[in-house]
Design a protein around this motif. Structure first.
Motif, PDB file in Angstrom:
ATOM      1  N   ALA A  88      -6.385   2.887  -5.345  1.00  6.78           N
ATOM      2  CA  ALA A  88      -5.156   2.249  -4.867  1.00  6.78           C
ATOM      3  C   ALA A  88      -4.762   2.649  -3.448  1.00  6.78           C
ATOM      4  O   ALA A  88      -4.345   1.791  -2.663  1.00  6.78           O
ATOM      5  CB  ALA A  88      -4.014   2.518  -5.843  1.00  6.78           C
ATOM      6  N   ARG A 109      -6.499   0.460  -0.659  1.00  8.42           N
ATOM      7  CA  ARG A 109      -6.472  -1.003  -0.636  1.00  8.42           C
ATOM      8  C   ARG A 109      -5.056  -1.515  -0.367  1.00  8.42           C
ATOM      9  O   ARG A 109      -4.066  -0.861  -0.663  1.00  8.42           O
ATOM     10  CB  ARG A 109      -6.988  -1.571  -1.955  1.00  8.42           C
ATOM     11  N   ARG A 152       0.829  -1.181   0.000  1.00  7.94           N
ATOM     12  CA  ARG A 152       0.000   0.000   0.000  1.00  7.94           C
ATOM     13  C   ARG A 152       0.868   1.238   0.000  1.00  7.94           C
ATOM     14  O   ARG A 152       2.063   1.178   0.267  1.00  7.94           O
ATOM     15  CB  ARG A 152      -0.946   0.037   1.218  1.00  7.94           C
TER      16      ARG A 152
END
Length: 371
Positions: free
Chosen positions: A294, A297, A9
């Protein structure tokens, strides 16, 4: 999504608003105040190490870890229409036929903690059933789930009509006020990958962590779990039905005491059928998670968590918005048990080969197999 050797991440910023109250938390430039409370859903296939992760998260003083909340309230955990507070409370307080039947059979699912507690006033055997909220979520937080259940009722049932997500946010706030963990809320349910689109729709602010495990090991564990065995048997009887649909219909079936549960559980199911289930869930889930922005998650390999717990838990803490405290990292590492790794390797060669073949599509979706 997937395909990394650990949690993946980027840094995540907040906008200074607490999503549970809608108020400014005082984090704008030149001001001071509490950090916004974050919400994260840990999603997976089930049997992927997520229960162990719930136990780890519960140890962090800044985390409100909610184990199996959404799964316990299903079916119907996330209705589209607004609910009154009383209607929301009934959603939490009503029992589920599947869980009650398993309790009556003397075989509660391992995730269901309440039937194992001494002195609880609810029972799946007395016709009243165990409230969905009490099955796992409250016993995971306290040794006296009945008292916590009673304390929550007036606060939640007295609320006005609102979107179900707002009622859940009120539940999160009420629980955090009573048991702690006000910085971050993390809900973790097994069999939750297919719920990602619904969760995103109701909780657009939510972060996600996809916890996954080696496919053959995960599928083998499914084959030994009563809930997954029932699901696979139903799938054989109703070819073409979605797994979520079948799971919902199992509740109705289990409410009928004439249904021969033991015969179904004893019926042999080839292990590769569970590999097919795992692959289908992972392939669909990875696609759904790919639609999540993005920064919101992350993916986490169970095997990497066992191999490098400090590294993985540090990254996980930062993703959910809390500090990776050294005392927490030490205590959490002591909880993780790698003894279940590689179980599929003990299968007879032909059975292991069939299982591996059935898991291959899911492994490819995770970026862990040949293209």
């Amino acid at each position: 999504m997937g395909g990394t050797d650990g949690i993946d991440r980027d840094g995540l910023d907040t906008d200074g608003m607490d999503p549970y109250t809608g108020t400014d938390t005082g984090t704008a430039a030149g001001t001071t105040g509490p950090s916004p409370r974050t919400l994260t859903f840990v999603v997976g296939t089930g049997r992927c190490g997520s229960t162990a992760l719930s136990d780890v998260l519960r140890l962090h003083p800044d985390v409100l870890g909610l184990s199996e909340l959404i799964a316990s309230v299903e079916p119907g955990a996330l209705p589209e229409q607004p609910l009154t507070g009383e209607e929301f409370w009934q959603l939490l307080a009503s029992s589920r036929p599947f869980a009650d039947r398993m309790i009556r059979e003397g075989a509660p699912l391992p995730e269901h903690l309440y039937p194992r507690l001494p002195g609880g006033r609810f029972s799946g055997a007395d016709g009243g059933g165990v409230p969905a909220l009490c099955l796992t979520t409250l016993p995971h937080l306290t040794d006296d789930p009945d008292a916590l259940f009673d304390a929550l009722e007036p606060e939640l049932a007295g609320r006005g009509r609102a979107a179900v997500a707002d009622h859940y946010r009120a539940l999160f706030a009420a629980l955090a006020a009573r048991v702690g963990g006000g910085r971050a809320v993390v809900e973790r349910s097994g069999f939750s990958l297919a719920s990602v689109p619904r969760l995103r729709s109701h909780f657009p602010e939510a972060r996600f962590v996809h916890l996954y495990r080696d496919g053959p090991d995960c599928a083998l564990s499914m084959s030994r779990h009563a809930g997954f065995r029932l699901l696979r048997t139903a799938a054989q009887a109703e070819e073409g039905s979605g797994d979520q649909e079948l799971a919902a219909r199992l509740g109705t079936l289990m409410a009928d005491d004439s249904f021969d549960l033991r015969a179904v559980l004893d019926r042999p199911v080839p292990v590769e059928r569970f590999g097919e289930l795992w692959s289908a869930m992972v392939t669909e889930g990875v696609g759904s998670l790919g639609e999540v922005p993005a920064p919101l998650r992350a993916s986490l390999s169970y095997e990497s968590l066992l191999d490098e717990p400090e590294r993985e838990l540090t990254a996980l803490a930062r993703h959910i918005g809390v500090d990776p405290r050294p005392d927490w990292l030490k205590a959490a590492g002591a909880l993780l048990d790698g003894g279940r790794r590689g179980a599929a390797l003990a299968l007879p060669p032909d059975e292991r080969a069939r299982l591996s073949a059935s898991c291959a599509p899911g492994m490819r979706a995770l970026g862990l197999g040949p293209g």
